[in-house]
Design a protein around this motif. Structure first.
Motif, mmCIF file in Angstrom:
data_model
loop_
_atom_site.group_PDB
_atom_site.id
_atom_site.type_symbol
_atom_site.label_atom_id
_atom_site.label_comp_id
_atom_site.label_asym_id
_atom_site.label_seq_id
_atom_site.Cartn_x
_atom_site.Cartn_y
_atom_site.Cartn_z
ATOM 1 N N UNK A 135 0.795 -1.203 0.000
ATOM 2 C CA UNK A 135 0.000 0.000 0.000
ATOM 3 C C UNK A 135 0.833 1.262 0.000
ATOM 4 N N UNK A 136 2.120 1.127 0.214
ATOM 5 C CA UNK A 136 3.012 2.286 0.211
ATOM 6 C C UNK A 136 3.592 2.456 -1.183
ATOM 7 N N UNK A 137 3.730 3.678 -1.591
ATOM 8 C CA UNK A 137 4.301 3.956 -2.903
ATOM 9 C C UNK A 137 5.490 4.888 -2.705
ATOM 10 N N UNK A 138 6.544 4.614 -3.435
ATOM 11 C CA UNK A 138 7.739 5.451 -3.290
ATOM 12 C C UNK A 138 7.576 6.728 -4.106
ATOM 13 N N UNK A 139 8.384 7.713 -3.780
ATOM 14 C CA UNK A 139 8.346 8.980 -4.508
ATOM 15 C C UNK A 139 8.678 8.751 -5.975
ATOM 16 N N UNK A 140 9.633 7.859 -6.258
ATOM 17 C CA UNK A 140 10.011 7.576 -7.635
ATOM 18 C C UNK A 140 8.828 6.975 -8.404
ATOM 19 N N UNK A 141 8.113 6.041 -7.766
ATOM 20 C CA UNK A 141 6.950 5.437 -8.416
ATOM 21 C C UNK A 141 5.860 6.484 -8.653
ATOM 22 N N UNK A 142 5.665 7.352 -7.670
ATOM 23 C CA UNK A 142 4.675 8.409 -7.803
ATOM 24 C C UNK A 142 5.048 9.374 -8.926
ATOM 25 N N UNK A 143 6.325 9.728 -9.005
ATOM 26 C CA UNK A 143 6.790 10.614 -10.073
ATOM 27 C C UNK A 143 6.599 9.972 -11.445
ATOM 28 N N UNK A 144 6.891 8.681 -11.541
ATOM 29 C CA UNK A 144 6.706 7.970 -12.814
ATOM 30 C C UNK A 144 5.230 7.948 -13.203
ATOM 31 N N UNK A 145 4.367 7.661 -12.241
ATOM 32 C CA UNK A 145 2.933 7.661 -12.523
ATOM 33 C C UNK A 145 2.463 9.041 -12.973
ATOM 34 N N UNK A 146 2.981 10.072 -12.306
ATOM 35 C CA UNK A 146 2.608 11.442 -12.670
ATOM 36 C C UNK A 146 3.070 11.764 -14.087
ATOM 37 N N UNK A 147 4.313 11.409 -14.406
ATOM 38 C CA UNK A 147 4.835 11.671 -15.749
ATOM 39 C C UNK A 147 4.051 10.906 -16.815
ATOM 40 N N UNK A 148 3.742 9.647 -16.537
ATOM 41 C CA UNK A 148 2.943 8.852 -17.474
ATOM 42 C C UNK A 148 1.569 9.481 -17.674
ATOM 43 N N UNK A 149 0.969 9.942 -16.574
ATOM 44 C CA UNK A 149 -0.336 10.585 -16.662
ATOM 45 C C UNK A 149 -0.253 11.853 -17.503
ATOM 46 N N UNK A 150 0.777 12.645 -17.273
ATOM 47 C CA UNK A 150 0.930 13.900 -18.013
ATOM 48 C C UNK A 150 1.108 13.635 -19.511
ATOM 49 N N UNK A 151 1.921 12.613 -19.859
ATOM 50 C CA UNK A 151 2.118 12.257 -21.271
ATOM 51 C C UNK A 151 0.803 11.809 -21.900
ATOM 52 N N UNK A 152 0.080 10.932 -21.192
ATOM 53 C CA UNK A 152 -1.198 10.442 -21.711
ATOM 54 C C UNK A 152 -2.197 11.585 -21.859
ATOM 55 N N UNK A 153 -2.197 12.482 -20.888
ATOM 56 C CA UNK A 153 -3.109 13.625 -20.926
ATOM 57 C C UNK A 153 -2.795 14.521 -22.126
ATOM 58 N N UNK A 154 -1.510 14.756 -22.361
ATOM 59 C CA UNK A 154 -1.101 15.593 -23.495
ATOM 60 C C UNK A 154 -1.479 14.931 -24.821
ATOM 61 N N UNK A 155 -1.266 13.618 -24.917
ATOM 62 C CA UNK A 155 -1.627 12.893 -26.138
ATOM 63 C C UNK A 155 -3.137 12.959 -26.368
ATOM 64 N N UNK A 156 -3.900 12.865 -25.309
ATOM 65 C CA UNK A 156 -5.347 12.944 -25.425
ATOM 66 C C UNK A 156 -5.781 14.336 -25.883
ATOM 67 N N UNK A 157 -5.177 15.362 -25.318
ATOM 68 C CA UNK A 157 -5.488 16.737 -25.746
ATOM 69 C C UNK A 157 -5.187 16.926 -27.231
ATOM 70 N N UNK A 158 -4.042 16.414 -27.674
ATOM 71 C CA UNK A 158 -3.673 16.528 -29.086
ATOM 72 C C UNK A 158 -4.673 15.804 -29.969
#
Length: 95
Positions: A43-66
């Motif tokens: 149930x614990x997530x590391x900062x690195x995992x959280x950052x990766x999830x955030x970056x993946x989300x941002x990329x997917x969000x940008x692709x969706x906007x495009x």
């Protein structure tokens, strides 16, 4: 983290065979659930995992906007093909 299901305090009202089958099934489910997450820090997530999830989300969000912008401009080839094929199918021109 270990999950403990109520596996053996079921009423025998529906018959012992049925009760025993349920107990066995719940015991197996409990074992499988506990195998899924053997880590003590579950149930614990590391900062690195959280950052990766955030970056993946941002990329997917940008692709969706495009893609949305391409659709709005009428230049999204994939969407155009889907619409044209649907219209042709409705008119009986292609299958």
């Amino acid at each position: 983290m270990s999950i403990k299901l109520k596996t053996d305090n079921l009423s025998p009202g529906l018959g012992n065979d049925f009760r025993n089958d349920l107990v066995d099934n719940f015991s197996e489910i409990e074992k499988e659930i506990n195998k899924l997450d053997p880590d003590e820090n579950s149930g614990q997530i590391t900062k690195e995992e959280l950052d990766k999830l955030k970056n993946d989300f941002m990329k997917d969000n940008e692709a969706l906007k495009e893609r949305i912008n391409r659709i709005l401009l009428g230049v999204d080839v994939e969407s155009i093909e889907i619409v044209v094929n649907r219209i042709l199918n409705e008119k009986g021109v292609s299958k």
